[in-house]
Design a protein around this motif. Structure first.
Motif, PDB file in Angstrom:
ATOM      1  N   GLN A   1       1.425  17.153 -38.294  1.00 34.94           N
ATOM      2  CA  GLN A   1       1.385  18.573 -37.909  1.00 34.94           C
ATOM      3  C   GLN A   1       2.748  19.254 -37.946  1.00 34.94           C
ATOM      4  OE1 GLN A   1      -0.112  18.969 -33.981  1.00 34.94           O
ATOM      5  NE2 GLN A   1       1.466  17.703 -33.040  1.00 34.94           N
ATOM      6  N   HIS A   2       3.831  18.463 -38.043  1.00 34.60           N
ATOM      7  CA  HIS A   2       5.143  19.140 -38.016  1.00 34.60           C
ATOM      8  C   HIS A   2       5.399  20.003 -39.249  1.00 34.60           C
ATOM      9  CE1 HIS A   2       6.621  14.924 -39.280  1.00 34.60           C
ATOM     10  NE2 HIS A   2       6.575  15.649 -40.368  1.00 34.60           N
ATOM     11  N   TRP A   3       4.555  19.910 -40.287  1.00 34.94           N
ATOM     12  CA  TRP A   3       4.736  20.841 -41.418  1.00 34.94           C
ATOM     13  C   TRP A   3       4.520  22.280 -40.936  1.00 34.94           C
ATOM     14  CZ3 TRP A   3       1.707  24.524 -43.743  1.00 34.94           C
ATOM     15  CH2 TRP A   3       0.345  24.545 -43.379  1.00 34.94           C
ATOM     16  N   ARG A   4       3.668  22.448 -39.903  1.00 39.74           N
ATOM     17  CA  ARG A   4       3.389  23.808 -39.406  1.00 39.74           C
ATOM     18  C   ARG A   4       4.591  24.356 -38.620  1.00 39.74           C
ATOM     19  NH1 ARG A   4      -1.561  21.474 -37.618  1.00 39.74           N
ATOM     20  NH2 ARG A   4      -1.007  22.005 -35.481  1.00 39.74           N
ATOM     21  N   ARG A   5       5.326  23.445 -37.978  1.00 35.42           N
ATOM     22  CA  ARG A   5       6.559  23.880 -37.297  1.00 35.42           C
ATOM     23  C   ARG A   5       7.571  24.368 -38.342  1.00 35.42           C
ATOM     24  NH1 ARG A   5       6.992  19.396 -33.997  1.00 35.42           N
ATOM     25  NH2 ARG A   5       8.616  18.479 -35.263  1.00 35.42           N
ATOM     26  N   THR A   6       7.599  23.661 -39.470  1.00 37.89           N
ATOM     27  CA  THR A   6       8.491  24.075 -40.562  1.00 37.89           C
ATOM     28  C   THR A   6       8.111  25.457 -41.081  1.00 37.89           C
ATOM     29  OG1 THR A   6       8.876  21.801 -41.204  1.00 37.89           O
ATOM     30  CG2 THR A   6       9.246  23.453 -42.900  1.00 37.89           C
ATOM     31  N   LEU A   7       6.808  25.697 -41.213  1.00 38.32           N
ATOM     32  CA  LEU A   7       6.362  27.016 -41.680  1.00 38.32           C
ATOM     33  C   LEU A   7       6.843  28.100 -40.714  1.00 38.32           C
ATOM     34  CD1 LEU A   7       4.720  28.887 -43.493  1.00 38.32           C
ATOM     35  CD2 LEU A   7       2.673  28.260 -42.208  1.00 38.32           C
ATOM     36  N   ARG A   8       6.724  27.825 -39.408  1.00 44.69           N
ATOM     37  CA  ARG A   8       7.177  28.814 -38.426  1.00 44.69           C
ATOM     38  C   ARG A   8       8.680  29.051 -38.546  1.00 44.69           C
ATOM     39  NH1 ARG A   8       3.673  26.786 -34.966  1.00 44.69           N
ATOM     40  NH2 ARG A   8       5.192  25.404 -34.005  1.00 44.69           N
TER      41      ARG A   8
ATOM     42  N   ARG B   1      -4.148  26.874 -35.837  1.00 41.96           N
ATOM     43  CA  ARG B   1      -4.009  25.582 -36.517  1.00 41.96           C
ATOM     44  C   ARG B   1      -5.057  25.411 -37.612  1.00 41.96           C
ATOM     45  NH1 ARG B   1      -6.496  20.674 -35.762  1.00 41.96           N
ATOM     46  NH2 ARG B   1      -7.728  21.541 -34.061  1.00 41.96           N
ATOM     47  N   GLU B   2      -6.315  25.695 -37.282  1.00 39.66           N
ATOM     48  CA  GLU B   2      -7.386  25.435 -38.255  1.00 39.66           C
ATOM     49  C   GLU B   2      -7.238  26.296 -39.504  1.00 39.66           C
ATOM     50  OE1 GLU B   2     -11.365  25.495 -36.782  1.00 39.66           O
ATOM     51  OE2 GLU B   2     -10.892  24.031 -35.217  1.00 39.66           O
ATOM     52  N   SER B   3      -6.884  27.564 -39.308  1.00 42.07           N
ATOM     53  CA  SER B   3      -6.720  28.458 -40.458  1.00 42.07           C
ATOM     54  C   SER B   3      -5.550  28.013 -41.328  1.00 42.07           C
ATOM     55  CB  SER B   3      -6.481  29.892 -40.003  1.00 42.07           C
ATOM     56  OG  SER B   3      -7.555  30.320 -39.204  1.00 42.07           O
ATOM     57  N   LEU B   4      -4.457  27.592 -40.696  1.00 42.76           N
ATOM     58  CA  LEU B   4      -3.297  27.141 -41.473  1.00 42.76           C
ATOM     59  C   LEU B   4      -3.621  25.880 -42.257  1.00 42.76           C
ATOM     60  CD1 LEU B   4      -0.329  27.720 -38.977  1.00 42.76           C
ATOM     61  CD2 LEU B   4      -0.722  28.896 -41.152  1.00 42.76           C
ATOM     62  N   GLU B   5      -4.321  24.946 -41.591  1.00 48.91           N
ATOM     63  CA  GLU B   5      -4.670  23.701 -42.292  1.00 48.91           C
ATOM     64  C   GLU B   5      -5.637  23.999 -43.445  1.00 48.91           C
ATOM     65  OE1 GLU B   5      -3.228  20.902 -41.950  1.00 48.91           O
ATOM     66  OE2 GLU B   5      -2.159  21.171 -40.071  1.00 48.91           O
ATOM     67  N   ALA B   6      -6.540  24.965 -43.240  1.00 43.27           N
ATOM     68  CA  ALA B   6      -7.478  25.328 -44.313  1.00 43.27           C
ATOM     69  C   ALA B   6      -6.733  25.954 -45.489  1.00 43.27           C
ATOM     70  CB  ALA B   6      -8.531  26.298 -43.779  1.00 43.27           C
TER      71      ALA B   6
ATOM     72  N   ALA C   1       0.692  32.483 -49.697  1.00 47.36           N
ATOM     73  CA  ALA C   1       0.764  31.189 -50.376  1.00 47.36           C
ATOM     74  C   ALA C   1       2.194  30.661 -50.596  1.00 47.36           C
ATOM     75  CB  ALA C   1       0.010  31.257 -51.702  1.00 47.36           C
ATOM     76  N   PRO C   2       3.156  31.481 -51.057  1.00 47.11           N
ATOM     77  CA  PRO C   2       4.495  30.909 -51.290  1.00 47.11           C
ATOM     78  C   PRO C   2       5.128  30.330 -50.026  1.00 47.11           C
ATOM     79  CG  PRO C   2       4.306  33.082 -52.302  1.00 47.11           C
ATOM     80  CD  PRO C   2       3.089  32.894 -51.451  1.00 47.11           C
ATOM     81  N   PHE C   3       4.825  30.937 -48.873  1.00 43.82           N
ATOM     82  CA  PHE C   3       5.441  30.475 -47.624  1.00 43.82           C
ATOM     83  C   PHE C   3       4.773  29.182 -47.131  1.00 43.82           C
ATOM     84  CE2 PHE C   3       5.446  35.114 -47.983  1.00 43.82           C
ATOM     85  CZ  PHE C   3       6.797  35.297 -48.221  1.00 43.82           C
ATOM     86  N   VAL C   4       3.442  29.142 -47.242  1.00 37.55           N
ATOM     87  CA  VAL C   4       2.714  27.922 -46.861  1.00 37.55           C
ATOM     88  C   VAL C   4       3.150  26.779 -47.786  1.00 37.55           C
ATOM     89  CG1 VAL C   4       0.433  26.854 -46.659  1.00 37.55           C
ATOM     90  CG2 VAL C   4       0.754  29.250 -45.974  1.00 37.55           C
ATOM     91  N   MET C   5       3.230  27.072 -49.086  1.00 41.14           N
ATOM     92  CA  MET C   5       3.639  26.043 -50.040  1.00 41.14           C
ATOM     93  C   MET C   5       5.061  25.568 -49.751  1.00 41.14           C
ATOM     94  SD  MET C   5       2.751  24.119 -52.424  1.00 41.14           S
ATOM     95  CE  MET C   5       1.605  24.417 -53.756  1.00 41.14           C
ATOM     96  N   ALA C   6       5.932  26.494 -49.363  1.00 40.57           N
ATOM     97  CA  ALA C   6       7.325  26.120 -49.070  1.00 40.57           C
ATOM     98  C   ALA C   6       7.387  25.096 -47.941  1.00 40.57           C
ATOM     99  CB  ALA C   6       8.131  27.367 -48.704  1.00 40.57           C
ATOM    100  N   ALA C   7       6.571  25.299 -46.901  1.00 41.85           N
ATOM    101  CA  ALA C   7       6.578  24.354 -45.769  1.00 41.85           C
ATOM    102  C   ALA C   7       6.013  22.999 -46.204  1.00 41.85           C
ATOM    103  CB  ALA C   7       5.769  24.927 -44.612  1.00 41.85           C
ATOM    104  N   LEU C   8       4.964  23.032 -47.037  1.00 36.66           N
ATOM    105  CA  LEU C   8       4.385  21.776 -47.531  1.00 36.66           C
ATOM    106  C   LEU C   8       5.388  21.036 -48.431  1.00 36.66           C
ATOM    107  CD1 LEU C   8       0.819  23.161 -48.329  1.00 36.66           C
ATOM    108  CD2 LEU C   8       1.406  21.566 -46.481  1.00 36.66           C
ATOM    109  N   GLN C   9       6.160  21.786 -49.205  1.00 32.75           N
ATOM    110  CA  GLN C   9       7.195  21.147 -50.041  1.00 32.75           C
ATOM    111  C   GLN C   9       8.196  20.387 -49.168  1.00 32.75           C
ATOM    112  OE1 GLN C   9       8.844  24.515 -52.164  1.00 32.75           O
ATOM    113  NE2 GLN C   9       7.911  23.867 -54.089  1.00 32.75           N
TER     114      GLN C   9
END
Ligand SMILES: [Zn+2]
Ligand SMILES: [Zn+2]
Length: 304
Positions: A101-108, A136-141, A159-167
């Protein structure tokens, strides 16, 4: 004066083993991308709005580099490594690995960092604000849809911001791997670390060509003059912009009618696949007019 290799030196070069993989250097991967994006954004040939976008993505890459320094994801276990090797599957597959779940902290943290930019446009600020409060659920989706390239389910503006955190999450994993633990796949066009398609390829200084993963930045070897999409070696051509920047072409395939850009480090020592692909949209227009399709999207411009 041209230097000529002595016979002994030629043997040294010939015997030097070809690295199958080049794993990302976590100390520099995103800061080098940021520097290249900034450099490209200032070019005369880059239009005003594209220049602004490249500068925004440079800030984003800086925030990625800072976030990566603090990240320590759980690496695959010995059993997971053995399983991937047995079945010749990506070791930390983007579409199956239980991401932490820490990828979501990175997105923030990326959104917080962009929100501090005084020049941030109102629409982009609204997207970042929206992501900071999304559940959480919407971000994971959103992450699942992006990683599976289900474009109809993707929020294009976010999308670019979500992808950046996943990268950041997948680069963290990839940069801690041992190359020996990463299997060879039956599908040579996909990243052996995470299974994602390459954003572009780079001919490195030694003359070897590597495909560059759009997600985890792993580079894997593929011979030159071969379609990285359908793997044919016939009907390959190279298109470029007349009087355009040296060091970038589009490798076009007449069998599957797709292309990927190919960068030549010998022509330009600072090439960076994600940045250079994004900064060369004029080449995409040329190829589109000629009837070719992109083989895969740029991660910072996921829907094209
Ligand atoms: Zn990868
Ligand atoms: Zn092809």
């Amino acid at each position: 004066m041209r230097r000529i290799l002595e016979p002994g030196q030629i043997e040294d070069v010939a015997q030097r083993p070809l690295p199958r993989l080049r794993l990302p250097d976590r100390a520099h991967v995103f800061s080098m991308r940021a520097a290249r994006l900034r450099q490209q954004s200032g070019k005369d040939a880059i239009g005003g709005s594209i220049g602004d976008y490249l500068r925004l993505m440079a800030h984003l890459a800086d925030a990625q580099q800072i976030a990566l320094a603090d990240m320590e994801s759980t690496p695959p276990s010995i059993e997971q490594i053995a399983h991937a090797r047995t079945f010749r599957m990506p070791l930390v597959a983007s579409n199956g690995w239980p991401r932490e779940q820490h990828w979501r902290r990175t997105l923030r943290s990326i959104c917080d960092s962009l929100a501090m930019l005084p020049e941030l446009s109102a629409p982009t600020r609204a997207v970042c604000d929206g992501l900071r409060v999304l559940g959480r659920e919407s971000l994971e989706a959103q992450a699942d849809a992006l990683l599976a390239a289900r474009t109809e389910a993707v929020d294009v503006a976010a999308a670019p911001f979500v992808m950046a955190a996943l990268q950041v999450y997948w680069v963290d994993l990839a940069s801690r791997m041992r190359t020996d633990d990463i299997p060879e796949l039956d599908v040579p066009g996909a990243c052996p670390t995470c299974g994602t398609l390459p954003v572009a390829s780079v001919v490195r200084a030694q003359g070897f060509r590597y495909l560059h993963c759009a997600l985890c930045a792993t580079e894997w070897h593929m011979v030159r003059v071969k379609c990285s999409h359908c793997l044919t070696t016939r009907g390959i051509s190279y298109q470029f912009i007349e009087d355009g920047p040296p060091g970038i072409r589009a490798e076009c395939c007449d069998t599957c009618r797709t292309y990927r850009k190919i960068l030549y480090q010998e022509q330009d020592g600072e090439v960076e696949p994600v940045a250079d692909d994004l900064a060369s949209l004029a080449l995409d227009l040329l190829l589109s007019d000629a009837g070719y399709h992109r083989a895969s999207a740029n991660p910072l411009l996921p829907v094209v």
